[in-house]
Design a protein around this motif. Structure first.
Motif, PDB file in Angstrom:
ATOM      1  N   SER A 286      38.326 -29.577 -20.808  1.00  6.45           N
ATOM      2  CA  SER A 286      39.267 -29.994 -19.770  1.00  6.45           C
ATOM      3  C   SER A 286      40.105 -28.821 -19.277  1.00  6.45           C
ATOM      4  CB  SER A 286      40.171 -31.104 -20.313  1.00  6.45           C
ATOM      5  OG  SER A 286      41.038 -31.578 -19.320  1.00  6.45           O
TER       6      SER A 286
ATOM      7  N   TRP B 201      43.444 -32.019  -7.898  1.00  7.65           N
ATOM      8  CA  TRP B 201      43.895 -32.859  -9.012  1.00  7.65           C
ATOM      9  C   TRP B 201      43.614 -34.334  -8.712  1.00  7.65           C
ATOM     10  CZ3 TRP B 201      46.420 -36.586 -11.580  1.00  7.65           C
ATOM     11  CH2 TRP B 201      46.792 -36.341 -12.908  1.00  7.65           C
TER      12      TRP B 201
ATOM     13  N   SER C 109      42.945 -39.335 -24.229  1.00 10.20           N
ATOM     14  CA  SER C 109      42.795 -39.550 -22.787  1.00 10.20           C
ATOM     15  C   SER C 109      43.690 -38.603 -22.000  1.00 10.20           C
ATOM     16  CB  SER C 109      43.141 -41.003 -22.442  1.00 10.20           C
ATOM     17  OG  SER C 109      42.343 -41.898 -23.175  1.00 10.20           O
TER      18      SER C 109
ATOM     19  N   VAL D  79      42.856 -35.569 -18.985  1.00  9.36           N
ATOM     20  CA  VAL D  79      43.320 -35.687 -17.600  1.00  9.36           C
ATOM     21  C   VAL D  79      44.329 -34.611 -17.213  1.00  9.36           C
ATOM     22  CG1 VAL D  79      44.475 -37.201 -15.934  1.00  9.36           C
ATOM     23  CG2 VAL D  79      42.916 -38.174 -17.640  1.00  9.36           C
TER      24      VAL D  79
ATOM     25  N   GLY E 219      43.356 -33.032 -13.638  1.00  7.83           N
ATOM     26  CA  GLY E 219      43.137 -34.294 -12.950  1.00  7.83           C
ATOM     27  C   GLY E 219      41.664 -34.620 -12.844  1.00  7.83           C
ATOM     28  N   LEU E 220      41.213 -35.031 -11.653  1.00  7.85           N
ATOM     29  CA  LEU E 220      39.819 -35.440 -11.488  1.00  7.85           C
ATOM     30  C   LEU E 220      38.863 -34.275 -11.690  1.00  7.85           C
ATOM     31  CD1 LEU E 220      37.988 -37.836 -10.832  1.00  7.85           C
ATOM     32  CD2 LEU E 220      38.103 -37.189  -8.431  1.00  7.85           C
TER      33      LEU E 220
ATOM     34  N   VAL F 268      38.350 -34.088 -15.366  1.00  8.04           N
ATOM     35  CA  VAL F 268      37.732 -35.323 -15.864  1.00  8.04           C
ATOM     36  C   VAL F 268      36.232 -35.343 -15.588  1.00  8.04           C
ATOM     37  CG1 VAL F 268      37.553 -37.815 -15.447  1.00  8.04           C
ATOM     38  CG2 VAL F 268      39.788 -36.787 -15.845  1.00  8.04           C
TER      39      VAL F 268
ATOM     40  N   GLY G 220      39.717 -41.559 -19.713  1.00  7.20           N
ATOM     41  CA  GLY G 220      40.222 -40.451 -18.908  1.00  7.20           C
ATOM     42  C   GLY G 220      40.004 -40.698 -17.430  1.00  7.20           C
TER      43      GLY G 220
ATOM     44  N   GLN H 126      43.084 -41.295 -14.625  1.00  8.37           N
ATOM     45  CA  GLN H 126      43.256 -40.443 -13.452  1.00  8.37           C
ATOM     46  C   GLN H 126      43.203 -41.265 -12.167  1.00  8.37           C
ATOM     47  OE1 GLN H 126      41.042 -39.515 -10.837  1.00  8.37           O
ATOM     48  NE2 GLN H 126      42.546 -38.080  -9.984  1.00  8.37           N
TER      49      GLN H 126
ATOM     50  N   THR I  84      50.928 -39.762 -15.275  1.00  9.18           N
ATOM     51  CA  THR I  84      49.793 -39.920 -16.192  1.00  9.18           C
ATOM     52  C   THR I  84      50.275 -40.326 -17.583  1.00  9.18           C
ATOM     53  OG1 THR I  84      48.494 -38.282 -14.980  1.00  9.18           O
ATOM     54  CG2 THR I  84      47.815 -38.759 -17.239  1.00  9.18           C
TER      55      THR I  84
END
Length: 480
Positions: free
Chosen positions: A27, A40, A169, A173, A177-178, A181, A332, A336, A368
Motif C-alpha cells: 500500500s 486518492w 483495512s 487505504v 486511497g484507491l 487499494v 479496504g 475507500q 477513513t
C-alpha cells in the motif's frame, strides 16, 4: 482438532500479521503513485486491463463467498453458480454502458446522475447516500465474517478480531486511497485465485476424491442439473436481489472509471464477471465436499468453519493467511468507496466545501478512520443482526438503477432535468419501504425499482415530445 492448538494459534496469528504487513508495504509503495486528491479518490485513467480484472475479483470475493456461498453449495450443490451467475449478469449489464462511463471520467456514482440530469444538491445528496450504504454494509459484514472465521481458528475474542481487521483495512487505504487499494488488491487477488483453486481441490481430496464425493452426496446436487437444485423461486429471488445490487454497486463502477484505456472498460467488466465464477467453484467444491463428509450440519453456513477443523497444520496456517487476504482486500475497497462518497458528493458537491489537494487528502484520511471505527462499532454491537445489509442493497438499487440506466437510454431522446431524477429516487425509496412493510414474497427491491422507473417515465413524459436535437443540445449544455 490440531495436536498443538497453542502453537498453531501462534503460527496463524504470525501468518496473519505477515499478510497485513505485506499489505502495508504494498500500500505504501503503490500509494506513492497518488499525486493528487483525484488519485486518492478515483485513480483516474491509471489501471491496465489485467489489474482491473483481478482487482474486481478481489473486491467481489470476500467474506460472503467464504461463508454464505459455501453454505449455499452445502445445501443446494451447484446452485451456487446460479447465484454467481446473477453477479455475472450484473457485470454484463454494466458492460453495456462501460465505454460511456469511462469516456465521461466520473469519480462516483452520483456524478453519473448529475451528468445525465443536471447539477442539483438534492439529487447529489440522495444519490450519494444511496451509493455509500452498500459499501458501508459490506465493510461491517466483512468485519463480522473475519471475527467468526478466525474465532473458529484461534479462539480469540470477536471484539479483538474486529479491531484487528479494522486496523488492517486502514493500512490498505490510508497511504494512497484507491490507488493503493487497487494495486494491493491486484497482488492479493492473484494469491486468492491460486488458493481458492488449491483449497477447493484439497477439500474434494478429503472427501475421498470426486468418486467418494458423488457416492455420498445426493445426485441432484452434484450433477450439472444441480444448478437449479435451490428451486426456481429461490433462484428468481436471487435474480431480483443480486442483479440490481451489482448494477448499482459503486465498488464496481470505480474500477471502470479508473481504466487506463477507454477500450478496456467493457472488456474488463466481462472478464471480471468470468473470474467471479472462480469464487463459485471454490464455494461449490467446499460445500459439496463438506456435505459428503458431514451431512448433518444444522446450519449450512457452518460448513466452512467445519472444514477448518479438518485441515492439516501447515495448510491451516496458509489458509489463515488466505482468509486475511480475502477479507482485508474487500474491506479496504469498501472503506475507500464510502469515503469517496463522503468527500466528493457530500462534503464538496452538497455542502460546497472546497480545499486544496493536500488538505483534501488529509481530510479523506480522517474520514477513513472515522468510518472504520463506526463500522467496527456496529460489527461489535450487531455481530449477527445484519439484515440491514440486505436492506442496503434493496434501497440502493431502487434509488439508483432507474436514474442511471433509464436516464442513459433516454439521454438523447428528451431533456433530463434534476426534478425527474429526484422524483424517481424518492419513488424508489417509498416503493421499497411500502413493500418491506407489507412483507411481500417478491423482494421489495423489485417494487422499489418498478416505482422508480414508473415515476421517472411519468416525469419525463412531457420531455419525450422534445425533438431529439433539442434534447441532445440540452444534455451537451449540462455536460459543459
Amino acid at each position: 482438532m490440531p495436536r498443538n492448538p497453542t502453537g498453531q494459534i501462534i503460527a496463524i496469528v504470525i501468518a496473519s500479521l505477515l499478510i497485513i504487513a505485506l499489505g502495508a508495504l504494498l500500500s505504501m509503495y503503490f500509494g506513492k503513485r497518488a499525486k493528487s486528491s483525484e488519485d486518492w479518490l478515483a485513480a483516474p485513467e491509471s489501471l491496465p486491463l489485467g489489474v482491473v480484472v483481478i482487482t474486481q475479483f478481489a473486491t467481489a470475493v470476500g467474506g460472503g463467498v467464504l461463508i454464505a456461498h459455501v453454505g449455499i453449495a452445502y445445501a443446494a450443490g451447484w446452485s451456487v453458480f446460479a447465484y454467481e451467475g446473477c453477479v455475472l449478469l450484473g457485470f454484463l449489464g454494466l458492460a453495456l454502458i462501460a465505454r460511456w462511463l469511462r469516456e465521461q471520467k466520473f469519480t462516483t456514482v452520483p456524478d453519473i446522475v448529475s451528468r445525465l440530469f443536471g447539477t442539483s444538491k438534492a439529487v447529489t445528496g440522495v444519490a450519494g447516500l444511496a451509493a455509500l450504504i452498500v459499501p458501508f454494509g459490506w465493510l461491517a459484514t466483512q468485519f463480522v465474517a473475519f471475527a467468526k472465521l478466525f474465532g473458529e481458528l484461534t479462539g480469540i475474542h470477536a471484539d479483538i478480531l474486529i479491531l484487528t481487521i479494522m486496523v488492517g483495512s486502514l493500512i490498505f487505504v490510508l497511504p494512497g486511497g484507491l490507488t493503493s487499494v487497487v494495486w494491493t488488491d491486484f497482488v492479493f487477488g492473484i494469491f486468492k485465485i491460486a488458493m481458492s483453486l488449491f483449497v477447493a481441490g484439497y477439500a474434494i481430496h478429503l472427501a475421498g476424491g470426486w468418486g467418494g464425493l458423488t457416492g455420498k452426496v445426493p445426485d441432484h446436487l452434484w450433477r450439472p442439473s444441480g444448478i437449479t437444485a435451490a428451486g426456481g423461486e429461490q433462484i428468481w429471488l436471487w435474480v431480483a436481489a443480486i442483479v440490481p445490487g451489482t448494477l448499482t454497486n459503486q465498488l464496481y463502477f470505480q474500477r471502470v472509471f479508473a481504466t487506463k484505456k477507454v477500450s478496456d472498460a467493457r472488456r474488463g467488466l466481462v472478464l471480471s464477471g468470468l473470474t467471479i465464477l472462480v469464487g463459485g467453484l471454490y464455494a461449490g467444491c467446499i460445500g459439496l465436499a463438506v456435505r459428503a463428509m458431514k451431512p448433518g450440519l444444522g446450519n449450512p453456513e457452518d460448513a466452512a468453519g467445519w472444514l477448518i477443523t479438518r485441515l492439516p497444520a501447515t495448510l491451516l496456517v496458509v489458509y489463515g493467511a488466505f482468509l486475511v487476504a480475502t477479507i482485508v482486500s474487500t474491506t479496504g475497497a469498501a472503506l475507500q468507496s464510502v469515503v469517496a462518497n463522503i468527500i466528493r458528493d457530500l462534503h464538496q458537491n452538497v455542502f460546497g466545501r472546497t480545499r486544496g489537494d493536500r488538505e483534501t487528502v488529509s481530510l479523506s484520511r480522517v474520514f477513513t478512520v472515522v468510518v472504520a471505527l463506526l463500522a467496527a462499532a456496529l460489527a461489535i454491537l450487531f455481530p449477527s443482526a445484519l439484515d440491514w445489509l440486505v436492506a442496503s442493497y434493496a434501497y440502493s438499487a431502487a434509488t439508483l438503477a432507474a436514474p442511471i440506466f433509464v436516464g442513459y437510454l433516454l439521454r438523447e431522446r428528451c431533456t433530463l432535468r434534476p426534478a425527474a431524477a429526484l422524483g424517481s429516487m424518492i419513488a424508489g425509496i417509498a416503493g421499497c419501504a411500502l413493500a418491506q412493510l407489507a412483507d411481500t414474497t417478491v423482494p421489495y427491491a423489485v417494487y422499489g425499482i418498478a416505482a422508480s422507473v414508473a415515476a421517472l417515465l411519468i416525469l419525463l413524459l412531457p420531455g419525450l415530445r422534445t425533438k431529439p436535437e433539442t434534447a441532445a443540445n440540452s444534455l451537451s449544455t449540462v455536460e459543459k
